[in-house]
Design an enzyme around this catalytic site. Structure first.
Site, PDB file in Angstrom:
ATOM      1  N   ASP A 174       0.861  -1.144   0.002  1.00  0.00           N
ATOM      2  CA  ASP A 174       0.007   0.021   0.026  1.00  0.00           C
ATOM      3  C   ASP A 174       0.819   1.319  -0.021  1.00  0.00           C
ATOM      4  OD1 ASP A 174      -2.812   0.916   0.673  1.00  0.00           O
ATOM      5  OD2 ASP A 174      -1.701   1.991   1.978  1.00  0.00           O
ATOM      6  N   ASN A 182      -2.307  12.680  -3.534  1.00  0.00           N
ATOM      7  CA  ASN A 182      -3.325  13.034  -4.713  1.00  0.00           C
ATOM      8  C   ASN A 182      -3.896  14.495  -4.397  1.00  0.00           C
ATOM      9  OD1 ASN A 182      -3.567  10.963  -6.635  1.00  0.00           O
ATOM     10  ND2 ASN A 182      -4.841   9.806  -5.193  1.00  0.00           N
ATOM     11  N   HIS A 187      -4.325  14.533  -9.032  1.00  0.00           N
ATOM     12  CA  HIS A 187      -4.658  12.809  -9.476  1.00  0.00           C
ATOM     13  C   HIS A 187      -3.931  12.486 -10.638  1.00  0.00           C
ATOM     14  CE1 HIS A 187      -7.771  11.659  -6.675  1.00  0.00           C
ATOM     15  NE2 HIS A 187      -8.177  12.842  -6.667  1.00  0.00           N
ATOM     16  N   ASP A 191      -1.482   9.424 -10.367  1.00  0.00           N
ATOM     17  CA  ASP A 191      -1.608   8.034 -11.731  1.00  0.00           C
ATOM     18  C   ASP A 191      -0.253   7.770 -11.949  1.00  0.00           C
ATOM     19  OD1 ASP A 191      -4.346   7.985 -11.365  1.00  0.00           O
ATOM     20  OD2 ASP A 191      -4.602   9.177 -13.401  1.00  0.00           O
ATOM     21  N   GLU A 218      -4.775   2.137  -4.329  1.00  0.00           N
ATOM     22  CA  GLU A 218      -3.250   2.139  -4.633  1.00  0.00           C
ATOM     23  C   GLU A 218      -2.444   0.835  -3.994  1.00  0.00           C
ATOM     24  OE1 GLU A 218      -4.380   4.231  -0.507  1.00  0.00           O
ATOM     25  OE2 GLU A 218      -5.261   3.885  -2.506  1.00  0.00           O
TER      26      GLU A 218
END
Length: 309
Positions: A174, A182, A187, A191, A218
Site C-alpha cells: 500500500d 493526490n 490525480h 496516477d 493504491e
C-alpha cells in the site's frame, strides 16, 4: 516464424493416408501433432494444448463426437477449437457436430485450399479471443494484472501448494498516505506515481509463476508460489528499497520526504488446514499492523514456512 511460436494443430484421424496428407499440408506453416484414434487425440490434447484440432468423426472405439464431449468436459482442453473432418455430409451430421461445440465442419474428400483457409481463419479467431481474454485481465492504468486475474491465479496456486506440500507467499503493498499525495499534487501526478510503483513491483516478479496485480486503489498484491517466508520477505524488502530509490517527492507525507510503501505478507508452508481465504486475511492483517506501526515497513506472518526455509 520460429518453430516454437508456430501455432499447434492436432490432426486426429484413423486413416494413415489422411493423417499424412493433412500433416504434409499443414507442416510448412504450423507445428503438427498426429493422433490415430480418439484416446490418443485426448492424450495429446491434454499434454500439448494445441491451438486447433482437426478431428475425424468416424473412428473406431471412440468416435469424434465422444472425443469432443470429453474435450469440452475437461477444463484443460475445453477451450480448444475443433474442426470436424468427415465423410458424413448430411446436414444433420454437420448440425450435430456444431451443437456439440465444433467450430467448423469440413466434408471429405477435402480440398487442400479449403482446409488451409479454414485453419487460418479459425487460428486467427483463436488469437483474437486470447487477446480479448488477456485485456480482460489487465488493469488499464498500471498495466499489471487486475483483481479478477489475481483471484483466478491465487486459487490455482493455492490448490497446487496444498497438493504438492510447497510454500506459497503473498504480499499486499500500500502506498503510504496516497490520498494526501493526490490532494497535494493532483490525480494525474498520483496516477504517474502509481504506475512507477507498479513497474517497480513487476520488475521483481521474474519467475514465470510470480505475479504482480493491482488489487484495488493504491494496493498492489504480489503472488510468489514455491517461496518460503524468508525468501519472500527479502524480495519484498528489495521492492521497498527500489520504491524509495525512485525518490518521488511526497511533501504531504508524515513518514518522510519521498513516497514510501507499507507491506503486509504471509506464507502458507504447504502444511496444515489453513484456507486460501484465511491466508489472505492474514496478509491483510499484517498490512494493518505495518500501517499501525508507523508505515514504511514490512510486517510478515511466517507460520510453519519459516521453520522449513
Amino acid at each position: 516464424m520460429n518453430a516454437v511460436d508456430m501455432p499447434k494443430v492436432l490432426v486426429a484421424d484413423d486413416d494413415a493416408i489422411n493423417r499424412q496428407v493433412l500433416g504434409e499440408l499443414l507442416k510448412p506453416e504450423y507445428t503438427v501433432l498426429l493422433a490415430k484414434n480418439g484416446a490418443q487425440a485426448l492424450e495429446r490434447a491434454q499434454r500439448h494444448a494445441p491451438d486447433l484440432i482437426l478431428l475425424d468423426v468416424m473412428m473406431p472405439d471412440m468416435d469424434g463426437y465422444e472425443v469432443l464431449r470429453q474435450l469440452r468436459a475437461d477444463p484443460a482442453t475445453a477451450g480448444i477449437a475443433v474442426i470436424f473432418i468427415s465423410g458424413l455430409d448430411r446436414p444433420e451430421d454437420e448440425a450435430n457436430g456444431l451443437k456439440l461445440g465444433a467450430a467448423d465442419y469440413i466434408a471429405k474428400p477435402f480440398n487442400a485450399t479449403v482446409v488451409m483457409a479454414r485453419v487460418a481463419m479459425h487460428l486467427q479467431l483463436v488469437r483474437q479471443r486470447r487477446l480479448l481474454e488477456s485485456l480482460a485481465h489487465v488493469d488499464a492504468l498500471t498495466e499489471l494484472a487486475n483483481r479478477r486475474r489475481f483471484d483466478e491465479v491465487y486459487q490455482g496456486e493455492w490448490r497446487r501448494a496444498q497438493r504438492n506440500g510447497r510454500p506459497l507467499s503473498v504480499a499486499l503493498l500500500d502506498i503510504d498516505c496516497f490520498k494526501q499525495y493526490n490532494d497535494h499534487y493532483g490525480h494525474p501526478a498520483g496516477d504517474r506515481a502509481l504506475r512507477a510503483v507498479a513497474r517497480t513491483c513487476a520488475s521483481f516478479m521474474r519467475r514465470p509463476a510470480d505475479l504482480a496485480c493491482r488489487y484495488g486503489g493504491e494496493e498492489i498484491v504480489l503472488l510468489m508460489p514455491d517461496t518460503f517466508a524468508a525468501q519472500a520477505r527479502h524480495l519484498v524488502a528489495c521492492v521497498c528499497q527500489a520504491v524509495a530509490q525512485l525518490t518521488i517527492a511526497h511533501a504531504a507525507s508524515p513518514v518522510g520526504p519521498s513516497l514510501t510503501i507499507s507491506v503486509g505478507g504471509a506464507t502458507y508452508g504447504g502444511r496444515g488446514a489453513e484456507t486460501a481465504g484465511a491466508l489472505f486475511e492474514a496478509v491483510d492483517q499484517q498490512l494493518y499492523l505495518a500501517k499501525q506501526g508507523g508505515r514504511n515497513q514490512i510486517a510478515w506472518r511466517a507460520g510453519d514456512a519459516e521453520e522449513a526455509a
